[in-house]
Design an enzyme around this catalytic site. Structure first.
Site, short mmCIF file in Angstrom:
data_model
loop_
_atom_site.label_atom_id
_atom_site.label_comp_id
_atom_site.label_asym_id
_atom_site.label_seq_id
_atom_site.Cartn_x
_atom_site.Cartn_y
_atom_site.Cartn_z
N CYS A 259 4.52 -1.25 -7.41
CA CYS A 259 5.21 -1.83 -6.26
C CYS A 259 6.63 -2.21 -6.66
O CYS A 259 6.93 -2.39 -7.83
CB CYS A 259 4.47 -3.08 -5.78
SG CYS A 259 3.10 -2.69 -4.68
N ARG B 170 -14.11 2.65 4.91
CA ARG B 170 -14.78 1.57 5.61
C ARG B 170 -15.12 1.98 7.04
O ARG B 170 -16.25 1.85 7.48
CB ARG B 170 -13.88 0.34 5.60
CG ARG B 170 -14.48 -0.83 6.32
CD ARG B 170 -13.38 -1.76 6.79
NE ARG B 170 -12.84 -2.57 5.73
CZ ARG B 170 -11.64 -3.18 5.84
NH1 ARG B 170 -10.89 -3.00 6.90
NH2 ARG B 170 -11.19 -3.92 4.86
N TYR B 171 -14.14 2.47 7.78
CA TYR B 171 -14.37 2.91 9.16
C TYR B 171 -14.70 4.41 9.14
O TYR B 171 -14.13 5.15 8.32
CB TYR B 171 -13.11 2.72 10.01
CG TYR B 171 -12.56 1.30 10.03
CD1 TYR B 171 -13.22 0.30 10.76
CD2 TYR B 171 -11.39 0.98 9.36
CE1 TYR B 171 -12.69 -0.98 10.80
CE2 TYR B 171 -10.87 -0.31 9.41
CZ TYR B 171 -11.52 -1.28 10.13
OH TYR B 171 -11.00 -2.55 10.17
N ASP C 121 -8.88 -9.79 8.23
CA ASP C 121 -9.64 -8.74 7.56
C ASP C 121 -10.85 -9.46 6.99
O ASP C 121 -10.73 -10.28 6.08
CB ASP C 121 -8.78 -8.09 6.45
CG ASP C 121 -9.03 -6.60 6.36
OD1 ASP C 121 -10.13 -6.16 6.75
OD2 ASP C 121 -8.13 -5.88 5.88
N ASP D 196 -5.99 -12.94 3.10
CA ASP D 196 -7.31 -12.62 2.56
C ASP D 196 -7.74 -13.72 1.58
O ASP D 196 -6.90 -14.47 1.08
CB ASP D 196 -7.26 -11.27 1.83
CG ASP D 196 -7.03 -10.11 2.78
OD1 ASP D 196 -7.46 -10.21 3.95
OD2 ASP D 196 -6.42 -9.11 2.36
N ARG E 136 -4.42 -7.17 -3.70
CA ARG E 136 -4.87 -6.29 -4.80
C ARG E 136 -4.30 -6.73 -6.14
O ARG E 136 -4.06 -5.91 -7.04
CB ARG E 136 -4.52 -4.82 -4.51
CG ARG E 136 -5.28 -4.29 -3.35
CD ARG E 136 -5.32 -2.80 -3.22
NE ARG E 136 -5.81 -2.52 -1.88
CZ ARG E 136 -5.04 -2.15 -0.85
NH1 ARG E 136 -3.75 -1.93 -1.02
NH2 ARG E 136 -5.57 -2.00 0.34
N LYS F 15 -11.31 -5.27 10.15
CA LYS F 15 -10.29 -6.13 10.74
C LYS F 15 -10.74 -6.57 12.12
O LYS F 15 -11.32 -5.79 12.87
CB LYS F 15 -8.96 -5.37 10.84
CG LYS F 15 -8.38 -5.06 9.47
CD LYS F 15 -6.98 -4.48 9.60
CE LYS F 15 -6.42 -4.11 8.24
NZ LYS F 15 -7.14 -2.98 7.59
N CYS G 287 -0.68 -11.15 -3.12
CA CYS G 287 -1.22 -9.78 -2.96
C CYS G 287 -2.74 -9.75 -2.96
O CYS G 287 -3.39 -10.40 -3.76
CB CYS G 287 -0.71 -8.91 -4.12
SG CYS G 287 -1.33 -7.22 -4.06
N ARG H 187 -11.41 6.91 9.52
CA ARG H 187 -10.17 6.80 8.74
C ARG H 187 -10.45 6.26 7.34
O ARG H 187 -11.38 5.48 7.14
CB ARG H 187 -9.14 5.92 9.46
CG ARG H 187 -9.60 4.55 9.90
CD ARG H 187 -8.81 4.17 11.17
NE ARG H 187 -8.85 2.75 11.52
CZ ARG H 187 -9.81 2.20 12.27
NH1 ARG H 187 -10.86 2.90 12.63
NH2 ARG H 187 -9.74 0.92 12.59
N CYS I 289 4.09 -9.32 -4.89
CA CYS I 289 3.94 -10.43 -3.95
C CYS I 289 2.85 -11.34 -4.50
O CYS I 289 1.75 -10.88 -4.77
CB CYS I 289 3.51 -9.91 -2.58
SG CYS I 289 4.61 -8.66 -1.91
C1 PLP Z 1 -6.70 -1.74 7.40
C2 PLP Z 1 -7.56 -0.63 6.99
C3 PLP Z 1 -7.59 0.56 7.72
C4 PLP Z 1 -6.71 0.80 8.93
O1 PLP Z 1 -6.97 -0.07 9.95
P1 PLP Z 1 -6.19 0.07 11.34
O2 PLP Z 1 -6.70 -1.11 12.10
O3 PLP Z 1 -6.58 1.40 11.92
O4 PLP Z 1 -4.73 0.01 11.06
C5 PLP Z 1 -8.45 1.56 7.30
N1 PLP Z 1 -9.25 1.40 6.24
C6 PLP Z 1 -9.26 0.28 5.53
C7 PLP Z 1 -10.18 0.18 4.37
C8 PLP Z 1 -8.41 -0.78 5.87
O5 PLP Z 1 -8.39 -1.90 5.13
#
Ligand code: PLP
Length: 349
Positions: free
Chosen positions: A92, A79-80, A297, A260, A101, A304, A99, A83, A96
């Site tokens: 798990c 997504r980002y 989120d 969520d 997922r 987020k 959850c 990362r 939960c």
């Molecule tokens: C939460 C999440 C992250 C990490 O987010 P941070 O704010 O850096 O902790 C990275 N990728 C996805 C898809 C996420 O849902």
């Protein structure tokens, strides 16, 4: 591990009305976490025991964060730019009920037939902008130790992957799994961080404290992610106690997350104002390092977003009137000509 029938018998509830719920969304609970239940409606119970609302809730989405759409290869959510989230486990210690997922619960594969790691590793290796890899699932700390070690070793072979983070509920829900041996294995892969999912002060026990201290002693910085849950922890008293207790076992609260919009979980959802109100009052009650970010989120995988309570009551040409940690009005002088820029910055807040 308890079957739902055993659990129902032990707690003297009629399993029949909840069987369809457990069929759609399987029940999973170990006796350690079950042992934290005091009464059959408490905060631990609500997190773990099927509820008829899960089937009657027609709002929400199977995949509220569009994780499947954002997966260039199976189990890797990108997504980002910098990362990725890699779902390396499909198991798990606890299901939960809220959850995000839940849609994947039914897909559990046999541990003898684990998915191929190569597509995700190739994808990460081919993109230098990916410097941070989050392992989640399922729970990575429930993988066979050799499998987790293999994943971490292969990630460490990729030069541009600098940070590795593991998201886990094991230190909270099945703390006996955390051993000095596991921690020593993890400590070969620093900088490695572990974020633990804790939701209620009852979960901070001698056992979970011991698990966290094993990890912290291996030099692993520990954070927590807490989901704000109606009827479980949506009170400043409960969360002040939880965040303080976490800090005292060397876990630094990281995120307090708005629920969520997952199908079958609407009964856990709180109004956004609840999170903001709790954050505002926590400032007065707990230490700075015990304060998490309150995040939503955003639906559809928009990322987020952290929200802060608005502490500004008024802006005039000389000063702003703000609310301090006790709720008292205080004056802060503004620079000349600052008023309009400050108002614009605060416009929608
Ligand atoms: C939460 C999440 C992250 C990490 O987010 P941070 O704010 O850096 O902790 C990275 N990728 C996805 C898809 C996420 O849902």
């Amino acid at each position: 591990m308890l079957t739902f029938d055993d659990f129902a018998k032990k707690w003297k509830i009629d399993p029949a009305p909840l069987k369809p719920v457990a069929r759609r969304y399987p029940f999973r609970l170990h006796s350690y976490f079950e042992g934290l239940i005091h009464t059959n409606d408490d905060a631990i119970w609500k997190q773990a025991v099927p509820d008829a609302h899960e089937l009657s809730d027609l709002s929400g989405f199977e995949d509220p964060l569009s994780e499947e759409k954002l997966s260039p290869v199976p189990d890797l959510v990108h997504r980002y730019p910098n990362r990725v989230l890699w779902l390396v486990s499909d198991r798990c210690a606890l299901h939960c009920r809220f959850c995000t997922r839940k849609r994947r619960w039914a897909e559990s594969r046999s541990p003898k037939n684990p998915p191929d790691l190569k597509p995700a590793l190739d994808y990460i290796a081919a993109r230098e902008q990916i410097v941070d890899v989050l392992l989640s699932g399922g729970d990575p700390l429930l993988l066979p130790e050799e499998r987790l070690c293999e994943i971490l070793s292969k990630l460490r072979e990729i030069k541009h992957v600098q940070i590795i983070r593991i998201g886990s509920r094991v230190p909270c829900a099945l703390p006996g799994v955390i051993s000095p041996r596991l921690a020593a294995m993890l400590s070969q892969f620093h900088p490695l961080f572990v974020n633990i999912h804790f939701n209620h002060p009852l979960e901070v026990t001698a056992e979970s404290g011991r698990a966290c201290s094993i990890l912290a002693n291996a030099g692993i910085p520990l954070g927590s992610q807490t989901v704000l849950l109606r009827g479980v922890n949506d009170s400043e008293t409960v969360l002040a106690e939880l965040f303080h207790k976490l800090l005292s076992i060397r876990v630094r609260p990281y995120y307090l997350m708005q629920m969520d919009l997952t199908a079958g979980t609407a009964h856990f959802r709180t109004p956004v104002s609840t999170g903001l109100r709790i954050l505002r009052t926590l400032r007065n009650r707990i230490s700075g390092p015990a304060m998490p970010h309150f995040v939503i989120d955003l639906p559809g995988g928009r990322g987020k977003m952290a929200l802060l309570p608005n502490m500004i009551r008024e802006i005039n040409d000389k000063e702003m009137i703000v609310e301090n940690y006790t709720g008292q009005s205080c004056v802060y002088p503004l620079l000349e000509g600052e008023q309009e820029a400050l108002k614009a910055e605060m416009a929608a807040r």
